[in-house]
Design an enzyme around this catalytic site. Structure first.
Site, PDB file in Angstrom:
ATOM      1  N   ASP A 114     -11.127   2.612  -3.232  1.00  0.00           N
ATOM      2  CA  ASP A 114     -10.021   3.361  -2.136  1.00  0.00           C
ATOM      3  C   ASP A 114     -10.424   4.842  -1.984  1.00  0.00           C
ATOM      4  OD1 ASP A 114      -7.863   4.525  -0.848  1.00  0.00           O
ATOM      5  OD2 ASP A 114      -6.968   2.698  -0.736  1.00  0.00           O
TER       6      ASP A 114
ATOM      7  N   GLY B  38      -5.693   2.768   2.070  1.00  0.00           N
ATOM      8  CA  GLY B  38      -7.128   2.343   2.793  1.00  0.00           C
ATOM      9  C   GLY B  38      -7.634   1.018   2.219  1.00  0.00           C
ATOM     10  N   ASP B  39      -7.055   0.475   1.152  1.00  0.00           N
ATOM     11  CA  ASP B  39      -7.241  -1.136   0.685  1.00  0.00           C
ATOM     12  C   ASP B  39      -6.374  -1.821   1.396  1.00  0.00           C
ATOM     13  OD1 ASP B  39      -9.310  -1.087  -1.561  1.00  0.00           O
ATOM     14  OD2 ASP B  39      -7.820  -0.360  -3.271  1.00  0.00           O
ATOM     15  N   ALA B  40      -5.019  -1.528   1.472  1.00  0.00           N
ATOM     16  CA  ALA B  40      -4.162  -2.383   2.201  1.00  0.00           C
ATOM     17  C   ALA B  40      -4.565  -2.397   3.758  1.00  0.00           C
ATOM     18  CB  ALA B  40      -2.732  -2.079   2.023  1.00  0.00           C
TER      19      ALA B  40
ATOM     20  N   GLY C 169      -7.376  -4.644   4.412  1.00  0.00           N
ATOM     21  CA  GLY C 169      -6.817  -5.959   4.347  1.00  0.00           C
ATOM     22  C   GLY C 169      -6.056  -6.391   5.453  1.00  0.00           C
TER      23      GLY C 169
END
Length: 423
Positions: free
Chosen positions: A149, A177-179, A182
């Protein structure tokens, strides 16, 4: 009351992901009713099983369960195997032949080298939708670079605009960024499923951290494009560059307030301040002028905020003029908010080993299906037998895969299920 089938009931998803971005995508698909088979890699499964909190009871000290894993992977079925073993790859190929969606987040090229690339799987299952989540994409100069991230945040020009003007850049300690990647991947899978329903065609999807972060620039990309190096976004600390006033303001007593007054709300702001003369002050009469003098605007606002006996009183004065504002809360305070609790945004769950705790609720609401209240997360390999039985393997064939180290499973589960003798 009998609930209708969820939107994705009947769809099967293979989840070969770990950490946050990939599991977020597949968890949202599971929330919508998909049968998500989480493929966990031997010997320990998703690495998030070692993060978060573990059970306090010494009887479960070696359990594969954790709060972090539960939050990211509830509502899925766990199949744990050695990805490097040829029999594991044969199992994955058979599963992909019957799946609707496959989501993976290996480094680009890993799936293809394992004989599980999209073109190979497409020949077996033309209706398959395969989504590859990565740091920077399957192609391009950065495609081979390892990254998470914060690395994508830095490459996307986000980190460079966070922090105080005279200090070093700062990081947001949340996996934004990760969430978000997803969520974008889950959205793309939904679109691809709709396309397949109309055409019968599967397809390959990419979702990357770097693309997602760059997409978050709401206004500056065109400015840089047109002005070049004549315009370089700078760190502004607690004040937004538009001058609004927009930013984080000190109320005194160690309390802070976020105000987000847009350009057209300046007359309302000066009324709240009790300073009508500021409306036509040449230093503040236009949005550009207020942006140029945002430090002075901030000083005026903070001096005004500190005249109130409490932060709540200042909020009441701002809201009387319909100025958007909010107290800067700790996570502890946010989790106690009645609004978040009533809507299930703070979601209370229970695990037989960890006990009761809270996780974030789903970020979407459907009128035809209420958010589930009873959730569970698998132990490592908890559904090995069930999933492989659905593939047609016998009990004896499945049992033999454990000593061959093709399959692995949580110690508690293996202890409770001794190997059956071949007939």
């Amino acid at each position: 009351m009998t609930l209708p089938p969820k939107m994705l009931t009947g769809y099967r998803v293979l989840d070969i992901t770990q950490f946050v971005a990939g599991p977020t995508c597949t968890r949202l698909l599971a929330e919508a009713g998909a049968d998500v088979i989480k493929i966990e890699l031997a010997p320990f499964g998703d690495r998030s099983r070692f993060q978060g909190l573990k059970p306090r009871d010494p009887a479960h000290k070696n359990t594969s369960q954790s709060t972090y894993f539960f939050q990211q992977n509830h509502s899925k079925r766990s199949l744990a195997l050695d990805f490097k073993h040829e029999k594991s790859r044969q199992i994955l190929t058979r599963l992909a032949a019957k799946a609707d969606v496959l989501v993976e987040n290996f480094t680009p090229g890993v799936m293809a080298r394992a004989g599980l690339g999209y073109e190979t799987l497409k020949a077996i299952n033309p209706r398959l939708i395969m989504c590859s989540i990565s740091f920077a994409g399957q192609t391009g100069p950065l495609s081979d670079k390892p990254g998470f991230d914060y690395i994508a945040q830095a490459f996307a020009g986000i980190t460079g605009v966070i922090g105080d003007p005279d200090g070093k850049p700062a990081q947001v300690p949340v996996a934004i960024g990760d969430a978000s990647t997803g969520v974008a991947a889950a959205m793309a899978v939904g679109f691809a499923l709709l396309h397949r329903e109309r055409t019968g065609e599967g397809q390959f999807i990419e979702s990357t951290l770097l693309d997602t972060y760059f997409h978050m620039h709401e206004a500056n990309v065109p400015k840089v494009s047109l002005r070049g190096d004549g315009f370089v976004p700078q760190r502004e600390g607690s004040l937004h560059p538009n001058g609004g006033p927009v930013g984080v303001f000190d109320c005194g007593r160690g309390e802070f307030l976020v105000i987000c007054a847009l350009a057209h709300q300046w007359p309302q702001m000066v009324r709240a301040l009790g300073r009508p003369e500021l409306e036509n002050d040449p230093r503040f009469e236009s949005a550009r002028a207020r942006a140029d003098n945002r430090v002075l605007v901030g000083e005026i606002v903070e001096a005004w905020l500190k005249t109130f006996p409490s932060r709540e009183a200042a909020i009441a004065a701002l809201e009387q003029e319909r100025i958007p504002c909010a107290p800067v809360l700790t996570l502890n305070d946010a989790m106690a908010q009645p609004h978040l609790i009533e809507r299930g945004t703070v979601r209370h769950v229970s695990d037989p080993r960890i006990g009761q705790f809270a996780i974030p609720g789903a970020p979407m609401r459907f009128s035809e299906w209420p958010q589930r209240t009873e959730l569970r997360a698998d132990l490592l390999g908890e559904h090995n037998e069930e999933i492989l039985g659905e593939l047609g393997l016998s009990e004896q064939e499945i049992d033999q895969l454990y000593p061959e180290k093709v399959l692995v499973q949580d110690r508690e589960l293996r202890a409770a299920k001794p190997l059956r003798q071949a007939s």
